[in-house]
Design a protein around this motif. Structure first.
Motif, PDB file in Angstrom:
ATOM      1  N   ASP A  93     -10.352  -3.696 -11.769  1.00  0.00           N
ATOM      2  CA  ASP A  93     -11.425  -4.504 -11.674  1.00  0.00           C
ATOM      3  C   ASP A  93     -10.834  -5.558 -10.172  1.00  0.00           C
ATOM      4  O   ASP A  93     -11.172  -6.565  -9.409  1.00  0.00           O
ATOM      5  CB  ASP A  93     -10.847  -5.786 -12.815  1.00  0.00           C
ATOM      6  CG  ASP A  93     -11.913  -5.387 -13.544  1.00  0.00           C
ATOM      7  OD1 ASP A  93     -12.937  -4.607 -13.654  1.00  0.00           O
ATOM      8  OD2 ASP A  93     -11.883  -5.928 -15.289  1.00  0.00           O
ATOM      9  N   GLY A  94      -9.658  -4.730  -9.225  1.00  0.00           N
ATOM     10  CA  GLY A  94      -8.868  -5.397  -8.274  1.00  0.00           C
ATOM     11  C   GLY A  94      -8.551  -4.760  -7.401  1.00  0.00           C
ATOM     12  O   GLY A  94     -10.464  -3.675  -6.899  1.00  0.00           O
ATOM     13  N   VAL A  95      -7.813  -5.001  -6.802  1.00  0.00           N
ATOM     14  CA  VAL A  95      -7.921  -4.559  -4.761  1.00  0.00           C
ATOM     15  C   VAL A  95      -6.242  -3.175  -4.557  1.00  0.00           C
ATOM     16  O   VAL A  95      -6.417  -2.738  -4.219  1.00  0.00           O
ATOM     17  CB  VAL A  95      -7.820  -5.273  -3.831  1.00  0.00           C
ATOM     18  CG1 VAL A  95      -8.402  -6.514  -3.899  1.00  0.00           C
ATOM     19  CG2 VAL A  95      -6.480  -5.596  -4.180  1.00  0.00           C
ATOM     20  N   ILE A  96      -6.475  -2.832  -5.912  1.00  0.00           N
ATOM     21  CA  ILE A  96      -4.700  -2.109  -5.915  1.00  0.00           C
ATOM     22  C   ILE A  96      -5.208  -0.781  -6.283  1.00  0.00           C
ATOM     23  O   ILE A  96      -6.447   0.120  -7.221  1.00  0.00           O
ATOM     24  CB  ILE A  96      -4.204  -2.095  -7.068  1.00  0.00           C
ATOM     25  CG1 ILE A  96      -3.287  -3.582  -6.992  1.00  0.00           C
ATOM     26  CG2 ILE A  96      -2.802  -0.953  -6.722  1.00  0.00           C
ATOM     27  CD1 ILE A  96      -2.214  -3.748  -8.200  1.00  0.00           C
ATOM     28  N   ASP A  97      -5.265   0.446  -5.420  1.00  0.00           N
ATOM     29  CA  ASP A  97      -5.273   1.534  -5.621  1.00  0.00           C
ATOM     30  C   ASP A  97      -4.719   2.453  -6.179  1.00  0.00           C
ATOM     31  O   ASP A  97      -3.605   2.946  -6.461  1.00  0.00           O
ATOM     32  CB  ASP A  97      -5.561   2.319  -4.463  1.00  0.00           C
ATOM     33  CG  ASP A  97      -6.385   4.486  -4.397  1.00  0.00           C
ATOM     34  OD1 ASP A  97      -6.653   4.771  -5.869  1.00  0.00           O
ATOM     35  OD2 ASP A  97      -6.481   4.778  -3.469  1.00  0.00           O
ATOM     36  N   ILE A  98      -4.606   2.154  -7.652  1.00  0.00           N
ATOM     37  CA  ILE A  98      -3.586   2.605  -8.624  1.00  0.00           C
ATOM     38  C   ILE A  98      -3.413   3.974  -9.186  1.00  0.00           C
ATOM     39  O   ILE A  98      -2.334   4.732  -9.583  1.00  0.00           O
ATOM     40  CB  ILE A  98      -4.591   1.541 -10.008  1.00  0.00           C
ATOM     41  CG1 ILE A  98      -4.241   0.554 -10.065  1.00  0.00           C
ATOM     42  CG2 ILE A  98      -3.535   2.661 -11.500  1.00  0.00           C
ATOM     43  CD1 ILE A  98      -4.339  -0.541 -11.160  1.00  0.00           C
ATOM     44  N   PRO A  99      -4.850   4.635  -9.290  1.00  0.00           N
ATOM     45  CA  PRO A  99      -5.062   6.246  -9.779  1.00  0.00           C
ATOM     46  C   PRO A  99      -3.556   6.617  -8.146  1.00  0.00           C
ATOM     47  O   PRO A  99      -2.713   7.774  -8.892  1.00  0.00           O
ATOM     48  CB  PRO A  99      -6.345   6.956  -8.671  1.00  0.00           C
ATOM     49  CG  PRO A  99      -6.927   6.054 -10.164  1.00  0.00           C
ATOM     50  CD  PRO A  99      -6.418   4.542  -8.738  1.00  0.00           C
ATOM     51  N   MET A 100      -3.922   6.054  -6.850  1.00  0.00           N
ATOM     52  CA  MET A 100      -2.805   6.522  -6.403  1.00  0.00           C
ATOM     53  C   MET A 100      -1.066   6.457  -5.818  1.00  0.00           C
ATOM     54  O   MET A 100      -1.269   7.489  -5.966  1.00  0.00           O
ATOM     55  CB  MET A 100      -3.482   6.168  -4.457  1.00  0.00           C
ATOM     56  CG  MET A 100      -2.271   6.496  -3.314  1.00  0.00           C
ATOM     57  SD  MET A 100      -2.517   5.854  -2.191  1.00  0.00           S
ATOM     58  CE  MET A 100      -1.817   4.194  -2.865  1.00  0.00           C
TER      59      MET A 100
END
Lengths: 287, 287
Positions: B232-239
């Motif tokens: 839902d936001g701006v972070i590339d969490i998978p990376m």
């Protein structure tokens, strides 16, 4: 309000015009002159209100030192945005030169809307600055990259630390062979950084501008406005000023405060507070 | 709501109990079990509501893995505060051990009220952790220092970057000869850091906990609550997850969201969203 003591501890004080937001450019210039403040930091919106030529004459006639022009940048986005930004940034360079300052402050831009590609955005910033640097050099203008507090990483500046800004400056210098990319250090943005003193020392002659204000706690609803007068917050500003000056910076210290309460205060009163705080916290270091 | 596929992509998912704030500990445990979520992250306040012994039995009987206990820390302040914190931190270690987790998350504390001495506060943190580490080691508990986003430097944590947390862990290890100080990596706090991938790689076996949530823009009036569901936001969490797992972390991924809207949503619905997002963004990486 004129200063009774020659110099009066104000030799290195500059008022950024957004600190006295309610003042027109003409009022800010007159206020500085009357108070014995030798420098002024300009924003393009205040210049536009007067017109570039009139603004240039105004500051030139005043004898004030123009410490910087805010701001260029916003290099991130889709191709159309980037082309428009490149063009606007060249105009900002023209304006800086016309206004008699050789320092253009760059707020580099955040993540493009909907993107999570931070590395990609940072590459766009590097490309944008490398493309602008030769034009700026041709006009005698230096580009001061301003790292912004990490809370603005998404929406304003993907360059968040002084170390990162210096890496960028060195990268652009290596690519362009030009020496005209450096940094603007703002206490509000860098105070928390465990590396800040080492990076100030590293920055040395790449420090093109030094802005001060304090960090207020709690952060207000609009995080942009959480800046206070020197001494009202949590930052050891004298320590940072000693480091900046110790690194060789010999320019003026610009006070740039975004704060609704400060903006609701009459400009003359705000300037008195700015002067008072400069004398109390910084004059002994700078003069 | 039970998961139809064995494992179902949830093998490494843990629900932090503050994500479903409206749920009691009992409800959160039951919700995880029913949904096939194998892990749970605990907070001391939820444990206190039930009582330590009852909470320990509850989670033990459930078969859930307790991924961490939040939180100890707050090492900064005057001598009386620091003594009280030291005592409370030993209780937190006892509680972690009783609850069957070997990870106590530490939020280290901000600047003492009225202070601008960041270096001094950081020294207090190092002293506090060095004093706690032997007690924790004696109870089989590891201390996970959580760097917090720099916007919380003044009021919550003077440790702002992963690099700084690792420096601290190494310093304490050198002083105490103990291997039980590491880090808790929370995507919300570290995503902006230009050094984050290098520091995750450096952290390796010192990664004791990995928490995920997204960073929402704009930041809400209470900056603490600007966390969103993964995606839902701006972070590339998978990376970031790939980097953490690539560095050797083999524990669960805890979802910890502070967000008024999420808290106003029924726990079961929130957990469904947590599961959906984990499957969409993280299962392929972790399972």
């Amino acid at each position: 309000m004129a200063d009774p003591v020659p110099g009066g501890g104000l030799r290195r004080l500059s008022l950024n015009v957004w600190t006295t937001k309610g003042w027109s450019l003409r009022e800010a210039v007159a206020g500085c002159v009357a108070a014995g403040v030798p420098g002024i930091g300009l924003w393009r919106d205040k210049v536009t209100e007067v017109g570039l030529d009139a603004a240039a004459r105004l500051v030139s006639d005043s004898g004030l030192t123009v410490t910087s022009l805010c701001r260029g940048g916003f290099f991130t986005g889709d191709p159309a945005h980037r082309a428009a930004a490149a063009s606007d940034n060249r105009r900002a360079v023209d304006e800086a030169a016309a206004l008699g300052t050789d320092v253009l402050v760059l707020v580099v831009g955040g993540l493009p809307s909907g993107s999570t590609d931070l590395a990609g955005a940072r590459s766009q910033v590097a490309e944008g600055i490398a493309a602008l640097a030769p034009y700026a050099a041709g006009h005698g203008v230096r580009l001061a990259v301003e790292p912004l507090h990490p809370m603005f990483c998404a929406d304003r500046a993907v360059i968040s630390t002084l170390g990162q800004a210096l890496d960028l400056a060195e990268q652009v210098a290596a690519e362009t062979g030009l020496p005209n990319v450096g940094v603007c250090i703002d206490t509000y943005h860098v105070w928390w950084d465990p590396e800040v003193l080492a990076q100030i020392d590293r920055a040395g002659p790449r420090i093109y501008a030094f802005q001060v204000c304090d960090f207020l706690v709690p952060i207000p609803a609009d995080a942009l406005l959480g800046r206070g007068h020197v001494g009202d917050g949590v930052i050891d500003i004298p320590m940072l000023a000693r480091a900046v000056i110790g690194a060789g910076y010999d320019g003026l210290i610009e006070v740039e405060i975004f704060n609704q309460e400060v903006w609701d205060t009459p400009g003359e009163q705000t300037l008195r507070t700015v002067i008072d705080r400069h004398r109390r916290y910084l004059s002994a270091i700078t003069d």
